[in-house]
Design an enzyme around this catalytic site. Sequence first.
Site, PDB file in Angstrom:
ATOM      1  N   LEU A 185      64.713 -45.930  19.517  1.00 31.44           N
ATOM      2  CA  LEU A 185      64.314 -44.654  20.106  1.00 31.44           C
ATOM      3  C   LEU A 185      65.242 -43.529  19.691  1.00 31.44           C
ATOM      4  CD1 LEU A 185      63.221 -45.971  23.574  1.00 31.44           C
ATOM      5  CD2 LEU A 185      61.812 -44.556  22.082  1.00 31.44           C
ATOM      6  N   THR A 242      75.048 -39.798  16.476  1.00 34.13           N
ATOM      7  CA  THR A 242      76.183 -40.716  16.417  1.00 34.13           C
ATOM      8  C   THR A 242      75.733 -42.117  16.035  1.00 34.13           C
ATOM      9  OG1 THR A 242      76.189 -41.499  18.727  1.00 34.13           O
ATOM     10  CG2 THR A 242      77.257 -39.373  18.263  1.00 34.13           C
ATOM     11  N   ASN A 257      71.447 -41.520  24.492  1.00 35.59           N
ATOM     12  CA  ASN A 257      70.547 -42.630  24.226  1.00 35.59           C
ATOM     13  C   ASN A 257      71.260 -43.962  24.027  1.00 35.59           C
ATOM     14  OD1 ASN A 257      68.027 -43.999  22.884  1.00 35.59           O
ATOM     15  ND2 ASN A 257      69.613 -44.044  21.299  1.00 35.59           N
ATOM     16  N   LYS A 281      79.692 -34.906  30.712  1.00 39.36           N
ATOM     17  CA  LYS A 281      80.835 -34.086  31.097  1.00 39.36           C
ATOM     18  C   LYS A 281      81.367 -33.279  29.912  1.00 39.36           C
ATOM     19  CE  LYS A 281      83.944 -35.874  33.896  1.00 39.36           C
ATOM     20  NZ  LYS A 281      83.845 -34.969  35.049  1.00 39.36           N
ATOM     21  N   SER A 301      66.929 -43.800  30.523  1.00 39.79           N
ATOM     22  CA  SER A 301      66.934 -44.828  31.561  1.00 39.79           C
ATOM     23  C   SER A 301      65.874 -45.873  31.224  1.00 39.79           C
ATOM     24  CB  SER A 301      66.696 -44.181  32.932  1.00 39.79           C
ATOM     25  OG  SER A 301      66.640 -45.145  33.947  1.00 39.79           O
ATOM     26  N   TYR A 336      71.473 -54.928  33.837  1.00 40.54           N
ATOM     27  CA  TYR A 336      70.892 -53.805  33.092  1.00 40.54           C
ATOM     28  C   TYR A 336      70.220 -52.829  34.051  1.00 40.54           C
ATOM     29  CZ  TYR A 336      67.735 -51.235  29.988  1.00 40.54           C
ATOM     30  OH  TYR A 336      67.058 -50.245  29.327  1.00 40.54           O
ATOM     31  N   LYS A 384      70.941 -48.774  34.951  1.00 41.93           N
ATOM     32  CA  LYS A 384      69.937 -47.725  34.838  1.00 41.93           C
ATOM     33  C   LYS A 384      69.629 -47.075  36.194  1.00 41.93           C
ATOM     34  CE  LYS A 384      69.518 -47.962  30.413  1.00 41.93           C
ATOM     35  NZ  LYS A 384      70.074 -46.888  29.570  1.00 41.93           N
ATOM     36  N   THR A 386      61.042 -51.456  19.674  1.00 43.28           N
ATOM     37  CA  THR A 386      62.352 -51.297  19.057  1.00 43.28           C
ATOM     38  C   THR A 386      63.023 -52.671  19.028  1.00 43.28           C
ATOM     39  OG1 THR A 386      63.563 -50.924  21.128  1.00 43.28           O
ATOM     40  CG2 THR A 386      62.483 -49.007  20.127  1.00 43.28           C
TER      41      THR A 386
END
Length: 279
Positions: free
Chosen positions: A14, A32, A83, A116, A134, A148, A152, A183
């Site tokens: 994603l 990233t 993500n 932040k 999420s 998990y 979330k 995915t």
Amino acid sequence: MSKIFLITGVSSGLGRAFAQQALAAGHMVAGTVRNPDQIAEFEALAPGRASGMLLEVTDDAAVADVVDDVQARIGPVDVLISNAGYGVEGTVEESSMDDLRRQFDVNVFGTVAAIKAVLPSMRRRRSGHIVTVSSMAGLTALPGVGFYGASKFAVEGITASLAQEVAHLGIHVTSLALGAFRTDWAGRSMTRVPRTIPDYDGVFDPIRAARQAKDGNQIGDPTRAAKALLTVLDADKPPVHLVLGTDALNLIEQGRQRLSDDIAAWADLSASTSYPVGT
């Protein structure tokens, strides 16, 4: 109008879909990755508008440095899409405390560190959009992914609180509750806890087998999800919670109904714990 996106975890799945659609729409994307070899491949998607950066999201200082670098080299971040994340699959009893800590380090603490880091600039500019990724497991509990789901649920709660804190500052906040998308989340990105307790065989083994069988055949289309997100980012009043996927819609509605049933069934007992009115 072109915007500057910062998206964590763009090497695949994603994150890659979000980046591709943002680039296709003419935006700048800083993405990233965790492997140096992935930088050039990502930047080749849109030379001059795609910028790849190394980041381990569990390193708070590195997260802040990446945001500072993006804003110094490219410009202020208009859209953050946090993500990067992964899943732990296993029963609560069989999963270790280290499994839980690592899950929260990446999915929760990494997300908060990114939030932040972008907030000061967004506050000064009175604009920006923060998107957290999420899961349907963050809005309704599912067996076999308790750690998990807990991470979330935490992301959903933080997002909802943040949205109320920054609304008057012109900053939008949206959490994406995703269903099962095509995915590698259920494949190589999934940490599967070894089975050790036979008492859970009947409950958990079919769940694990079904998830493995669906890997690569999930109903969710990452490209459609990315296009849906772009629609939300262009909305005057974007949602705080956005559910993506028909499976997510169905499972979340079922979970909400179970919660409503419990609340209604025990409402009298719940009310009995308050002082009488006027005392």
